[in-house]
Design a protein around this motif. Structure first.
Motif, PDB file in Angstrom:
ATOM      1  N   ASP A 206      51.049   5.514  52.680  1.00 54.78           N
ATOM      2  CA  ASP A 206      51.687   4.304  52.147  1.00 54.78           C
ATOM      3  C   ASP A 206      53.089   4.639  51.626  1.00 54.78           C
TER       4      ASP A 206
ATOM      5  N   LYS B 289      42.217  -2.590  48.697  1.00 52.84           N
ATOM      6  CA  LYS B 289      43.328  -2.027  49.486  1.00 52.84           C
ATOM      7  C   LYS B 289      43.140  -2.334  50.971  1.00 52.84           C
TER       8      LYS B 289
ATOM      9  N   VAL C 100      41.439   9.584  50.916  1.00 51.70           N
ATOM     10  CA  VAL C 100      41.751   8.206  50.499  1.00 51.70           C
ATOM     11  C   VAL C 100      42.988   8.251  49.582  1.00 51.70           C
ATOM     12  N   GLY C 101      43.006   9.231  48.669  1.00 50.28           N
ATOM     13  CA  GLY C 101      44.167   9.390  47.796  1.00 50.28           C
ATOM     14  C   GLY C 101      45.405   9.813  48.563  1.00 50.28           C
ATOM     15  N   THR C 102      45.235  10.756  49.485  1.00 51.68           N
ATOM     16  CA  THR C 102      46.394  11.258  50.240  1.00 51.68           C
ATOM     17  C   THR C 102      46.978  10.169  51.135  1.00 51.68           C
TER      18      THR C 102
ATOM     19  N   GLY D  73      46.894   5.791  45.140  1.00 47.81           N
ATOM     20  CA  GLY D  73      46.615   7.064  45.807  1.00 47.81           C
ATOM     21  C   GLY D  73      47.009   8.227  44.918  1.00 47.81           C
TER      22      GLY D  73
ATOM     23  N   GLU E 277      40.227   4.528  56.208  1.00 41.90           N
ATOM     24  CA  GLU E 277      39.843   4.349  54.802  1.00 41.90           C
ATOM     25  C   GLU E 277      38.584   3.493  54.678  1.00 41.90           C
TER      26      GLU E 277
ATOM     27  N   HIS F 106      49.614   0.339  46.392  1.00 37.02           N
ATOM     28  CA  HIS F 106      48.704   1.251  47.114  1.00 37.02           C
ATOM     29  C   HIS F 106      49.113   2.701  46.898  1.00 37.02           C
ATOM     30  N   GLN F 107      50.427   2.921  46.930  1.00 37.26           N
ATOM     31  CA  GLN F 107      50.876   4.308  46.787  1.00 37.26           C
ATOM     32  C   GLN F 107      50.492   4.833  45.401  1.00 37.26           C
TER      33      GLN F 107
ATOM     34  N   GLY G 204      46.915   6.979  50.518  1.00 33.45           N
ATOM     35  CA  GLY G 204      47.677   6.092  49.620  1.00 33.45           C
ATOM     36  C   GLY G 204      49.006   6.720  49.237  1.00 33.45           C
ATOM     37  N   TRP G 205      48.960   7.973  48.830  1.00 32.41           N
ATOM     38  CA  TRP G 205      50.187   8.628  48.342  1.00 32.41           C
ATOM     39  C   TRP G 205      51.189   8.867  49.473  1.00 32.41           C
TER      40      TRP G 205
END
Ligand code: BYC
Length: 311
Positions: free
Chosen positions: A132, A74, A124-126, A168, A55, A164-165, A128-129
């Motif tokens: 995390d 993050k 970056v989103g994935t 994301g 990240e 964080h999740q 986090g989702w």
């Protein structure tokens, strides 16, 4: 030969575990328990620190100031998590310096997931989702782990991971409301990360050498497959809400073991980068030690002057 004292110590330890109470650093513990904790906590700490790389690679290319500020915070949080965990490990008699050297030498592991590259901002989103998200699923039960310092560090880490999740998920939800191209980027990213995220939970129970003993000691509270299932159930409705399709759950365990043994797509790069950062930081550690030593010397001089004056 086992002495009566050893038997009493072992019985005390067993009673603490059976009662669901915590073992603390000054308590007696079996050597295998201590070794298992050092292994797991060190791997966990290393994962947080190595996990800054995929990240962190996007900080300079964030699409807006807002996204950059979120990502910086993050990645900085992950550094903090690594430090709590190294501190927890130090209570077991191993220094952070020693653990870092073992990581760089390839003698200790870190999570397989961080050997995969982050190729687009959707990643970056994935991360986090899904990454995390998987971490939370794995780590919430660790808040009740039997070793006090580890459990307490987990409580704080889990609070930050859930933040964080959500960031994301929010990033991906924003992209899903965007153009067809953005939606395709999200789906492509989820397609690449889904299986590696499921592998974060470790090998299937039939191939997991440590689970049985770790559960008997109260270090782990659930098996790898139980947590993996829980994560799949938790994530499916979120995927539907986002409007993405999750790939199937057929995992290639040969790929997992190859990655764990250092043969992942980014394994060599991750360790080389960590080694470079460690070597580049040598002067900071030396300066900090010299400063600490001068403080100690100054204090010793003041004490001896005061003693002279009292005479
Ligand atoms: N990757 O007997 P098993 C994060 C190894 S970071 C690599 O089931 P165990 C985040 C295992 O070590 C998330 N190696 O092991 C950071 C063992 O080898 P050794 C990190 C793996 O320990 C930044 C062998 O395979 N979380 O949250 O009972 C950004 C057999 O496995 C992996 C933690 O570390 C793997 N995935 O169970 C975003 C959680 N899986 O050591 C997010 C704490 C297994 O005997 N750790 N191996 O040579 C755990 O809960 C457990 O250690 C595991 C594995 C469930 C991972």
């Amino acid at each position: 030969m086992t002495s009566a004292v050893d038997t009493d110590l072992q019985a005390g330890f067993d009673a603490t575990i059976a009662a669901g109470d915590r073992i603390e650093p000054r308590d007696w513990m079996p050597e295998g328990y201590r070794r298992t904790l050092v292994r797991q906590i060190a791997q966990h700490a290393h994962s947080e620190i190595i996990g800054m790389q995929p990240e962190g690679n996007w900080i300079t290319r964030a699409p807006s100031l807002r996204r950059k500020a979120i990502l910086l915070a993050k990645v900085q949080d992950e550094a903090g998590h690594g430090l709590y965990l190294y501190s927890a490990c130090e209570t077991l008699g191993v220094s952070r310096e020693d653990l870092t050297r073992q990581l760089i030498a390839g003698a200790q592991k870190y999570s397989s997931i961080f050997n995969y590259p982050a190729l687009s901002y959707a990643d970056v989103g994935t991360i986090g989702w899904l990454v995390d998200g998987a971490a939370i699923c794995n780590q919430v039960p660790l808040c009740r782990t039997s070793y006090g310092p580890y459990g307490r560090s987990m409580i704080r880490i889990c609070k930050e991971e859930s933040f964080h999740q959500r960031q994301g998920f929010e990033l991906l939800a924003t992209m899903m409301r965007g153009t067809d191209e953005q939606r395709a980027m999200v789906q492509e990213s989820v397609d690449r990360f889904w299986k590696p995220a499921l592998m974060m939970f470790g090998p299937p129970d039939s191939q997991s050498s440590n689970t049985e003993q770790s559960m008997a000691w109260g270090i782990k509270r659930h098996t790898n497959d139980e947590l993996r299932e829980r994560f799949i159930e938790m994530t499916a409705p979120q995927a539907a809400a986002l409007g993405v399709t999750l790939p199937d759950n057929d995992l290639d365990w040969d790929e997992f073991w190859t990655v764990v043994k250092g043969g992942g797509p980014c394994s060599a790069q991750r360790i080389a980068h960590r080694k470079r950062a460690y070597d580049d930081g040598a002067w900071v550690r030396e300066a900090a030690m010299a400063f600490a030593q001068s403080e100690v010397d100054g204090l010793a001089q003041r004490v001896s002057r005061d003693q002279e004056a009292d005479r």
